[in-house]
Design an enzyme around this catalytic site. Structure first.
Site, PDB file in Angstrom:
ATOM      1  N   CYS A 134       0.797  -1.231   0.000  1.00 45.95           N
ATOM      2  CA  CYS A 134       0.000   0.000   0.000  1.00 45.95           C
ATOM      3  C   CYS A 134       0.823   1.271   0.000  1.00 45.95           C
ATOM      4  CB  CYS A 134      -0.956  -0.019   1.192  1.00 45.95           C
ATOM      5  SG  CYS A 134      -2.030  -1.471   1.186  1.00 45.95           S
ATOM      6  N   HIS A 181      -9.540   2.692  -0.108  1.00 46.04           N
ATOM      7  CA  HIS A 181      -8.128   2.286  -0.094  1.00 46.04           C
ATOM      8  C   HIS A 181      -7.832   1.560  -1.396  1.00 46.04           C
ATOM      9  CE1 HIS A 181      -4.233   1.164   0.956  1.00 46.04           C
ATOM     10  NE2 HIS A 181      -4.390   0.905   2.248  1.00 46.04           N
ATOM     11  N   HIS A 190      -1.700   8.594   5.368  1.00 42.04           N
ATOM     12  CA  HIS A 190      -2.113   7.273   4.893  1.00 42.04           C
ATOM     13  C   HIS A 190      -3.582   7.073   5.255  1.00 42.04           C
ATOM     14  CE1 HIS A 190      -1.415   3.308   3.322  1.00 42.04           C
ATOM     15  NE2 HIS A 190      -1.807   2.741   4.444  1.00 42.04           N
TER      16      HIS A 190
END
Length: 417
Positions: A170, A336, A301
């Site tokens: 990620c 996400h 994030h």
């Protein structure tokens, strides 16, 4: 301002290609970020039977043939279609003639969490129903993760090119940007197409679901009642080149890539590590020659999980003190998107610097006392931005931070003398 640790050519972003759940292309993406728009809907690209909730952030109304003109889109997996279309959009957005790109030494660097796991979902389903003898060779060919990068080179007919798919989950989009920054700084490449891409897949959705990390309705980072992520998909590809190249051709400059930091604390398979995150931010600041007080905005994030938001907030306060810069999460709008996440956020940061506004953290009701940051709740705000920090964390402690600055004609270390 301290002296940056890296010496070399100044590097700027001149093109942005976006394939996302909230818009395709820079114009749609910018409009959505300003409006605080989301496009949450039940997942349709794989079978969600048996799951109690199945919301996600799919890319809708995507017509790959509009942007993939050399290759047959049917020969590409879903993630490769995203990356290839986003690369075409980035080149068109940059105004760089394809003939110039084809004649230059170019790096194509694409980060990903799942590669073509969406295609693997289909492959497994076919194998279960038809056996190995019934598998479609075209489907098998679409499963290679390397094609996220090589398809870009083939589509744009690049010949003097190095390609690579970076599998640091990620944070991979930021890894790809840092990799490209180094290549142009030291003269190994004249141009870089870099970023990240991922497609929704059953494997990753199921993994987060089993971790009890999938929100039942929406993603609300830093909120007291946050319940987790929503899986998303898409691609963000940026065109990087040296400042000298951009000025010589009269290119529009979105932002300057000031520096980056990477760390792998390997503290835990899935839990974020506060000290590791703080160390990564420190490395990025040192590489860029930027002091904490000079950061105007942090793109977090910001996944919306209890552990990530609390740990990231604490690490930010460790480094920036009790009044850190405004800290937003674009995942509240995008979901996400895994390997595409930090790349799409980097494009969002570039747009914010160009347009001088801060995208909001939407779905926000009540800030968690354990996440004491100004997340710019629900509505975008105009702001005077000079330097923006883009955070990316990943399982296994794979951390990457990129710093972007509003373009100034003087090098920053000279401007403060």
């Amino acid at each position: 301002m301290s002296q940056p640790t890296s010496i070399g050519r100044r590097v700027v972003i001149t093109g942005c290609g976006v394939v996302s759940s909230i818009g395709i292309g820079v114009r749609e993406f910018t409009s959505a970020l300003r409006a605080g728009r989301s496009n949450v809907r039940p997942i349709s690209v794989f079978d969600t039977t048996g799951f109690a909730h199945d919301n996600g952030c799919e890319v809708a109304d995507f017509e790959p043939a509009r942007w993939i003109r050399t290759l047959d889109p049917g020969d590409l997996g879903r993630a490769s279609r995203f990356s290839t279309a986003a690369a075409r959009l980035a080149v068109e957005d940059s105004g760089l003639p394809l003939e110039t790109l084809r004649a230059a030494r170019t790096l194509v660097s694409v980060g990903s969490t799942d590669g073509e796991a969406h295609e693997l979902d289909g492959l497994v389903a076919r194998e279960l129903s038809a056996g190995l003898a019934g598998l479609d060779p075209k489907l098998v060919r679409r499963t290679s993760a390397g094609r996220l990068a090589t398809s870009i080179a083939r589509e744009l007919e690049l010949t003097d090119v190095e390609t690579g798919t970076i599998a640091t989950a990620c944070s991979a989009g930021n890894y790809a940007i840092g990799n490209s920054l180094d290549a142009i700084r030291c003269g190994d490449a004249e141009f870089a197409l870099c970023g990240g891409a991922d497609a929704l897949c059953r494997k990753t959705f199921t993994s987060f679901y089993r971790l009890r990390s999938i929100a039942p309705d929406c993603c609300r980072p830093f909120d007291r009642n946050r319940m987790g992520i929503l899986t998303g998909e898409g691609a963000g590809i940026l065109l990087l080149e040296s400042l000298d190249s951009a000025l010589a051709r009269g290119a529009r400059i979105y932002a300057e890539v000031l520096g980056y930091g990477m760390s792998c604390d390997a503290h835990h398979p899935v839990a974020p590590h506060q000290a590791g995150i703080a160390r990564c931010m420190e490395l990025a600041l040192a590489d860029a020659g930027v002091k904490p007080a000079e950061i105007d905005l942090i793109s977090a994030h910001g996944t919306g999980t209890k552990a990530n938001d609390m740990t990231e907030s604490a690490a930010i306060r460790d480094l920036f003190g009790p009044k850190p810069p405004r800290t937003v999460s674009m995942k509240s709008m995008l979901g996400h998107s895994m390997g595409a996440a930090s790349a799409l956020a980097a494009i969002g940061c570039s747009i914010a610097l160009t347009e001088q506004f801060i995208p909001p953290t939407i779905n926000h009701r009540d800030t968690d006392p354990d996440c004491p940051v100004d997340c710019v709740p629900n509505e975008s705000v105009d702001a005077d931005l000079d330097i923006v920090q883009n955070n990316g964390w990943a399982f296994g402690g794979n951390n990457a931070v990129v710093l972007l600055g509003r373009y100034e004609r003087q090098p920053r270390e000279e401007a403060v003398r």
